[in-house]
Write an enzyme that holds these catalytic residues in place. Structure first.
Site, PDB file in Angstrom:
ATOM      1  N   SER A 189      -3.496   4.746  -8.504  1.00 12.80           N
ATOM      2  CA  SER A 189      -3.242   3.781  -8.379  1.00 12.80           C
ATOM      3  C   SER A 189      -3.121   3.485 -10.228  1.00 12.80           C
ATOM      4  O   SER A 189      -3.007   3.611 -10.877  1.00 12.80           O
ATOM      5  CB  SER A 189      -2.852   2.552  -7.706  1.00 12.80           C
ATOM      6  OG  SER A 189      -2.397   1.996  -7.650  1.00 12.80           O
ATOM      7  N   ASP A 196       5.251   5.166  -0.174  1.00 12.97           N
ATOM      8  CA  ASP A 196       4.531   4.882  -0.649  1.00 12.97           C
ATOM      9  C   ASP A 196       5.079   3.012  -0.723  1.00 12.97           C
ATOM     10  O   ASP A 196       6.519   3.070  -1.677  1.00 12.97           O
ATOM     11  CB  ASP A 196       4.022   5.276  -1.868  1.00 12.97           C
ATOM     12  CG  ASP A 196       3.510   4.410  -2.476  1.00 12.97           C
ATOM     13  OD1 ASP A 196       3.248   3.399  -2.799  1.00 12.97           O
ATOM     14  OD2 ASP A 196       2.128   4.870  -3.510  1.00 12.97           O
ATOM     15  N   HIS A 206       0.378   4.847   0.034  1.00  7.85           N
ATOM     16  CA  HIS A 206      -0.413   4.339  -0.957  1.00  7.85           C
ATOM     17  C   HIS A 206      -1.935   4.209  -0.314  1.00  7.85           C
ATOM     18  O   HIS A 206      -2.705   4.340  -0.985  1.00  7.85           O
ATOM     19  CB  HIS A 206      -0.356   3.346  -1.728  1.00  7.85           C
ATOM     20  CG  HIS A 206      -0.428   2.605  -2.407  1.00  7.85           C
ATOM     21  ND1 HIS A 206       0.003   3.655  -3.862  1.00  7.85           N
ATOM     22  CD2 HIS A 206      -1.863   1.871  -3.240  1.00  7.85           C
ATOM     23  CE1 HIS A 206      -0.739   2.899  -5.147  1.00  7.85           C
ATOM     24  NE2 HIS A 206      -1.518   2.706  -4.565  1.00  7.85           N
TER      25      HIS A 206
END
Lengths: 278, 278
Positions: free
Chosen positions: B147, B223, B256
């Protein structure tokens, strides 16, 4: 049963589920990993019982079991370690008694007996829920656990070897009746009569004639609880005295943490899978 | 440097260390896993940069990298994501700015510029500390991240492809200048001049001529940040426009979380190891 969370992982689904338990009289939470599988296929299952202070989440986050469970096609179920909630009596100052420290027994003493019924929860209620909601072949169950959960796994399997094809443990409390953790918890949960403790003590169960053909234990030599609380040698001696084969492995330099558990998790899952598929 | 904790794991040593950083002007904490190795042997190393809200601990607990690092003989270093401490300015109500959200840049705007110097920390200070205290071959470094940390990894490697032999990322922020997370953080850390943002934006770096021969990205299709914040397709398009090969894999049904990262971690470690040992 309600779904708290589901996350795709290692090709399967890691879920967290909640339900109102009739045994504990509380809401209970547990984790289940279901590997990828063919529609309609039933998979063998492995119970993982956690240690003092833990919930279902510790092994789910740190246990590193999903890759191995996916490879071998084994469902893993991780229950909580005690009833929870504001109505449940607790010993808030004590990490090793009350919430987070159910010891996988049915308490018989007030005020613990109303909610602390983890033995019946694990042995009777939760299996029915798993069978109803997940693709688990209940004819093929094995069990493992860590520390207090290793105690829970060993005692459950020794009491019911027909249900659990194999049992393993990471740094288990092998003789709680003889060590401070058990000597603190058992009188309050079960009373002072030590005969009532024996079915919750792996070494005592073996002394009393319980047997299991497939026992695997890993124990770190640098575990700070080894000398006072865990005493792996007592299990080795009991197995030898009973003429019961068991694999008890001392692992040099490993401690009591999930850094240790995760190291040997894949081997345990593979070992159980071999027996679950035999 | 002081040792906060060391735990034997997967045959090696998982450590957590602290030191007073000259770049951030604060105490900083980082994690290092060193696999078992011969005395005097130097091992290649992989940096892992974490995402918003994380410390060194998230990947250490949930990342499942140790088995793969042990198998391939790769050191993994996981720094924190920002300076910490009571003296460090913060935006306590915002999870995506301030502490836990350093974006791997050197801030130029007050009050952030004094402590928020994560780029220099990662690129200059911490490597020296690693070289001094660990058996790391600093000629063989690769980098990965998740991320915001995927953003950090991609931008670091695109700016300095000679230092990082390979770069991978899990669900990276590929074009922070174009999405809310970056458009919130960059003006406050770097000012309103968007030209100053480009060296902190993987897509902009590629548009401006930066190149790397070994890029691997995994991105889950489920995600929740994909559409608004991550936009993996922008990286794919930039690489294609630049004629630069890159492996960008959309993973069906993954989200995620670390349940996703851990699923593909072993593949990433193996992929880096192949290049680190080439």
């Amino acid at each position: 049963m309600e779904t708290v969370a589901e996350n795709r992982s290692h090709g399967g689904m890691q879920g967290v589920y909640g339900h109102a338990s009739r045994e504990t009289g509380t809401d209970m939470t547990f984790a289940v990993f279901v590997p990828e599988h063919a529609p309609g296929e039933k998979l063998p299952m492995l119970w993982y019982l956690s240690g003092l202070t833990c919930t279902h989440a510790n092994v789910m986050e740190k246990g590193e079991y999903r890759a191995a469970c996916a490879e071998h096609g084994v469902i893993l179920v991780a229950p909580d370690t005690s009833p929870r909630g504001d109505d449940v009596p607790d010993a808030a100052e004590e990490y090793d008694f009350g919430k987070g420290a159910g010891f996988y027994l049915d308490a018989t003493r007030e005020p613990w007996s109303k909610h602390y019924r983890m033995r019946s929860y694990i042995e009777a209620e939760l299996p029915d829920l798993i069978a109803e909601h997940f693709p688990a072949d209940m004819e093929r169950q094995s069990i493992t656990g860590h520390s207090m959960g290793g105690h829970g796994a060993l005692t459950a399997a020794l009491r019911d070897p027909a249900r659990f094809r194999s049992v393993s443990a990471f740094s288990p409390i092998v003789a709680p009746s003889l060590v401070p953790w058990g000597q603190k918890a058992f009188p309050r949960y079960l009373g002072e009569d030590r005969d009532k403790w024996r079915e919750h003590d792996a070494v005592a169960l073996i002394e009393d004639g319980a047997r299991h053909d497939h026992i695997l234990v890993d124990q770190g030599t640098a575990d700070i609880f080894l000398g006072e609380q865990l005493k792996a040698h007592l299990l080795a001696e009991a197995c030898e005295a009973a003429g019961m084969p068991a694999t008890i492995q001392m692992q040099e330099g490993y401690d009591h943490s999930y850094f240790f558990v995760s190291t040997f998790m894949a081997e345990h899952v593979a070992w159980h899978a071999e027996r679950l598929k035999a």
